[in-house]
Scaffold this motif. Structure first.
Motif, PDB file in Angstrom:
ATOM      1  N   SER A   9      46.593  33.183  39.892  1.00 16.82           N
ATOM      2  CA  SER A   9      46.502  34.340  39.716  1.00 16.82           C
ATOM      3  C   SER A   9      47.850  35.037  41.369  1.00 16.82           C
ATOM      4  O   SER A   9      47.283  34.424  42.793  1.00 16.82           O
ATOM      5  N   LEU A  37      46.217  31.080  35.434  1.00  9.72           N
ATOM      6  CA  LEU A  37      45.163  32.440  35.836  1.00  9.72           C
ATOM      7  C   LEU A  37      45.876  33.792  35.244  1.00  9.72           C
ATOM      8  O   LEU A  37      47.223  33.863  35.387  1.00  9.72           O
ATOM      9  N   PRO A  38      45.768  34.985  35.407  1.00  8.96           N
ATOM     10  CA  PRO A  38      46.308  35.915  34.975  1.00  8.96           C
ATOM     11  C   PRO A  38      46.871  36.675  36.124  1.00  8.96           C
ATOM     12  O   PRO A  38      46.469  35.731  37.225  1.00  8.96           O
ATOM     13  N   LEU A  41      43.289  38.622  38.876  1.00  8.11           N
ATOM     14  CA  LEU A  41      41.478  37.533  38.241  1.00  8.11           C
ATOM     15  C   LEU A  41      40.631  38.367  39.822  1.00  8.11           C
ATOM     16  O   LEU A  41      40.650  38.571  41.167  1.00  8.11           O
ATOM     17  N   ASN A  43      36.151  38.527  40.291  1.00  8.13           N
ATOM     18  CA  ASN A  43      35.128  37.536  40.139  1.00  8.13           C
ATOM     19  C   ASN A  43      34.163  37.814  41.130  1.00  8.13           C
ATOM     20  O   ASN A  43      34.754  38.712  41.887  1.00  8.13           O
ATOM     21  N   ILE A  77      41.736  39.366  34.200  1.00  7.21           N
ATOM     22  CA  ILE A  77      40.394  38.987  34.069  1.00  7.21           C
ATOM     23  C   ILE A  77      38.910  39.475  34.805  1.00  7.21           C
ATOM     24  O   ILE A  77      39.446  39.091  36.271  1.00  7.21           O
ATOM     25  N   ASP A  79      35.979  38.093  36.203  1.00  3.69           N
ATOM     26  CA  ASP A  79      35.138  37.398  35.312  1.00  3.69           C
ATOM     27  C   ASP A  79      33.974  37.127  36.447  1.00  3.69           C
ATOM     28  O   ASP A  79      33.616  37.025  37.337  1.00  3.69           O
ATOM     29  N   PHE A  99      47.274  44.011  28.728  1.00  2.00           N
ATOM     30  CA  PHE A  99      45.956  43.654  27.973  1.00  2.00           C
ATOM     31  C   PHE A  99      46.065  43.593  27.319  1.00  2.00           C
ATOM     32  O   PHE A  99      45.370  44.408  26.326  1.00  2.00           O
ATOM     33  N   ASP A 101      43.785  41.599  23.759  1.00  2.00           N
ATOM     34  CA  ASP A 101      42.709  41.150  23.364  1.00  2.00           C
ATOM     35  C   ASP A 101      42.535  40.662  21.851  1.00  2.00           C
ATOM     36  O   ASP A 101      41.727  40.023  21.410  1.00  2.00           O
ATOM     37  N   ASN A 104      42.054  36.312  22.053  1.00  2.00           N
ATOM     38  CA  ASN A 104      40.945  36.310  23.324  1.00  2.00           C
ATOM     39  C   ASN A 104      39.424  36.456  23.537  1.00  2.00           C
ATOM     40  O   ASN A 104      38.621  36.049  23.792  1.00  2.00           O
ATOM     41  N   PHE A 106      37.584  38.471  24.376  1.00  2.00           N
ATOM     42  CA  PHE A 106      36.795  39.640  25.438  1.00  2.00           C
ATOM     43  C   PHE A 106      35.864  40.475  25.547  1.00  2.00           C
ATOM     44  O   PHE A 106      36.276  41.501  24.343  1.00  2.00           O
ATOM     45  N   PHE A 111      34.790  44.790  29.389  1.00  2.00           N
ATOM     46  CA  PHE A 111      35.938  44.860  28.198  1.00  2.00           C
ATOM     47  C   PHE A 111      36.165  46.200  27.797  1.00  2.00           C
ATOM     48  O   PHE A 111      36.776  45.966  26.618  1.00  2.00           O
TER      49      PHE A 111
END
Length: 185
Positions: A9, A37-38, A41, A43, A77, A79, A99, A101, A104, A106, A111
């Motif tokens: 990222s 990874l995007p 990120l 988290n 993302i 997370d 984005f 989806d 994926n 999500f 989301f």
């Protein structure tokens, strides 16, 4: 702030915290191999050397008048380790993001792109019209979906772009106000 080209990222706000990003271009056009990874990120945890997950508050992560894009999908993302004792607060306001989806799956509240307390005036999967992202030239052109889409409140907080061009009249998203690219022969 302009971030681009990383094998991971380009921006990882990990282990919670408090973040405010205004008029940033967060892009990742890494082409030197696969990227797991995007571009962005977010988290609220770390995993220590004993493989124990430690969770903490994401007090806030605000992205205002930003472009979050790249050559992968999705390019952000969220997370979250769900834990009723900690918070996970974020908001995207007047942003252009990649984005999609379809592959994926999500799910969950993070989301829910219809929730305006999390996603307000967000443009999904439209062309930012970067000059040449592979050469780190992330200024946007006349055809950018980001043109004139900025929120004036945030533009007044950062009244000039990264090249010192005034952005208070019709603010574009990202770090740069758009330009007309020269005609190529």
């Amino acid at each position: 702030m302009v971030l681009n080209n990383a094998g991971q990222s380009v921006l990882a706000t990990t282990f919670g915290g408090k973040y405010n990003f205004t008029h940033c271009t967060i892009a990742n056009y890494w082409n030197n191999g696969p990227r797991p990874l995007p571009a962005l990120l977010v988290n609220n945890f770390i995993v220590d050397e004993d493989d124990t997950t430690i969770v903490t508050d994401l007090v806030e992560a605000n992205f205002n008048n930003c472009i979050i894009y790249g050559n992968d999908n999705p390019e952000f993302i969220l997370d979250e380790v769900e834990d009723n004792t900690v918070s996970f607060n974020f908001k995207f306001t007047n942003c252009l993001v990649r984005f999609d989806d379809r592959n994926n799956n999500f799910t969950g509240n993070n989301f829910d792109f219809e929730n305006t307390t999390l996603y307000e005036n967000v443009i999904f999967n439209q062309d930012p019209d970067f000059k040449d992202p592979d050469a780190n030239m992330l200024i946007i052109g006349d055809n950018s979906a980001a043109n004139g889409q900025g929120n004036a409140f945030f533009a007044n907080q950062v009244p000039t772009d990264i090249l010192n061009i005034n952005r208070t009249t019709t603010p574009d998203l990202g770090a740069y106000q758009h330009i007309t690219f020269p005609e190529e022969d």
